[in-house]
Scaffold this active site. Structure first.
Site, PDB file in Angstrom:
ATOM      1  N   GLY A   1      18.050  16.568 -28.078  1.00 13.24           N
ATOM      2  CA  GLY A   1      18.100  16.124 -29.470  1.00 13.24           C
ATOM      3  C   GLY A   1      18.829  14.804 -29.591  1.00 13.24           C
ATOM      4  N   ASN A   2      19.214  14.434 -30.803  1.00 12.58           N
ATOM      5  CA  ASN A   2      20.016  13.226 -30.995  1.00 12.58           C
ATOM      6  C   ASN A   2      20.938  13.434 -32.197  1.00 12.58           C
ATOM      7  OD1 ASN A   2      18.678  12.082 -33.517  1.00 12.58           O
ATOM      8  ND2 ASN A   2      16.921  12.231 -32.141  1.00 12.58           N
ATOM      9  N   HIS A   3      21.804  12.440 -32.441  1.00 12.29           N
ATOM     10  CA  HIS A   3      22.870  12.617 -33.431  1.00 12.29           C
ATOM     11  C   HIS A   3      22.456  12.347 -34.876  1.00 12.29           C
ATOM     12  CE1 HIS A   3      25.944  13.462 -30.551  1.00 12.29           C
ATOM     13  NE2 HIS A   3      25.693  12.352 -29.872  1.00 12.29           N
ATOM     14  N   SER A   4      21.175  12.153 -35.154  1.00 15.79           N
ATOM     15  CA  SER A   4      20.763  11.886 -36.534  1.00 15.79           C
ATOM     16  C   SER A   4      21.189  13.025 -37.458  1.00 15.79           C
ATOM     17  CB  SER A   4      19.240  11.721 -36.613  1.00 15.79           C
ATOM     18  OG  SER A   4      18.844  11.683 -37.958  1.00 15.79           O
TER      19      SER A   4
ATOM     20  N   ALA B   1      14.703  10.095 -36.732  1.00 13.23           N
ATOM     21  CA  ALA B   1      15.022   9.676 -35.365  1.00 13.23           C
ATOM     22  C   ALA B   1      14.194  10.559 -34.427  1.00 13.23           C
ATOM     23  CB  ALA B   1      16.509   9.830 -35.095  1.00 13.23           C
TER      24      ALA B   1
END
Ligand code: CTP
Ligand code: CA
Length: 223
Positions: free
Chosen positions: A33-36, A100
């Site tokens: 995943g990512n930090h969005s 994102a």
């Protein structure tokens, strides 16, 4: 009432917004995943609805709550976001792609939890679909398409490149070099480029106020 509604700047406009990260499964318990946080996209969806638009929000996994006037479709992966966007896009007048989206996903998803081993683990990743670029190709003359560009270096050139390569009407540059801008923050600092590659630089503001600036930029080019 109806007269007030009709006087709103986005009255009668069908708008699609994407927000949040995507999660790409590795196995039944893990993902990439990512930090969005989704804050920017949700603020945009709320503001567009407040200004009279019919908003559909395609949201990746986030903790955000959407306005009751916004139609929300929750998705998890880039592929699911792509399918949701593809089905809504033909009917939309304005699309803002704030999500994102993961660029890569595991090539295979393990059916069972991957057990730890003595050696290193190598994950093979394959590219996801570029949703925005696909919509840019399908775009009709009366549709407006707005993308984001998240950059850490050579940001203006990369942002302008994305505008041209993905056939966008506006690109919103989000530089991670600016303190107080970006993923988890409640504030953001943006620069917008239009098709003529004219640049508008904005101050650091709350994401709600950034959403207002993006809406004004869209209204300037609205068809
Ligand atoms: N985007 C998309 N689908 C993807 C990847 C990105 O629709 N698979 C969209 C994002 O929502 C954003 C824009 O493309 O509006 C730019 O995303 P960004 O990550 O900044 O650029 P990329 O084109 O993915 O290139 P890179 O990550 O290499 O900078
Ligand atoms: Ca990317």
């Amino acid at each position: 009432d109806e007269a007030i509604k009709k006087s709103m700047p986005f009255y009668g406009k069908k708008v699609m917004v994407t927000a949040g990260p995507t999660y790409e499964a590795i196995d039944p318990v893990r993902f990439i995943g990512n930090h969005s946080s989704g804050k920017m996209g949700f603020a945009l969806a709320d503001e567009l609805a407040r200004l009279g638009a019919d908003v559909t929000l395609i949201a990746g996994p986030t903790a955000q709550k959407s306005d009751q006037n916004v139609i929300r479709k929750d998705v998890v992966s880039a592929q699911q976001m792509f399918e949701a966007c593809n089905s809504v896009f033909p009917e939309t007048d304005i699309t803002v792609m704030c999500a994102a989206v993961a660029d890569y996903r595991p090539k295979t998803v393990a059916a069972n939890k991957i057990k730890k081993q003595d050696s290193n683990l190598i994950l093979e990743l394959e590219k996801t679909v570029d949703i925005l670029a696909t919509l840019g190709q399908a775009k009709k003359a009366d549709q407006i398409l707005v993308g984001f560009a998240l950059e850490t270096n050579d940001e203006e050139n990369y942002a302008k490149g994305k505008l041209e390569k993905k056939n966008l009407d506006l690109v919103v540059l989000n530089s991670l070099n600016d303190k107080g801008a970006g993923f988890k923050s409640d504030t953001n600092k943006i620069t917008i480029f239009n098709r003529a590659l004219e640049r508008t630089v904005f101050e650091m503001k709350s994401k709600t106020d950034v959403a207002k600036d993006i809406c004004s930029a869209i209204l300037k080019i609205a068809k």
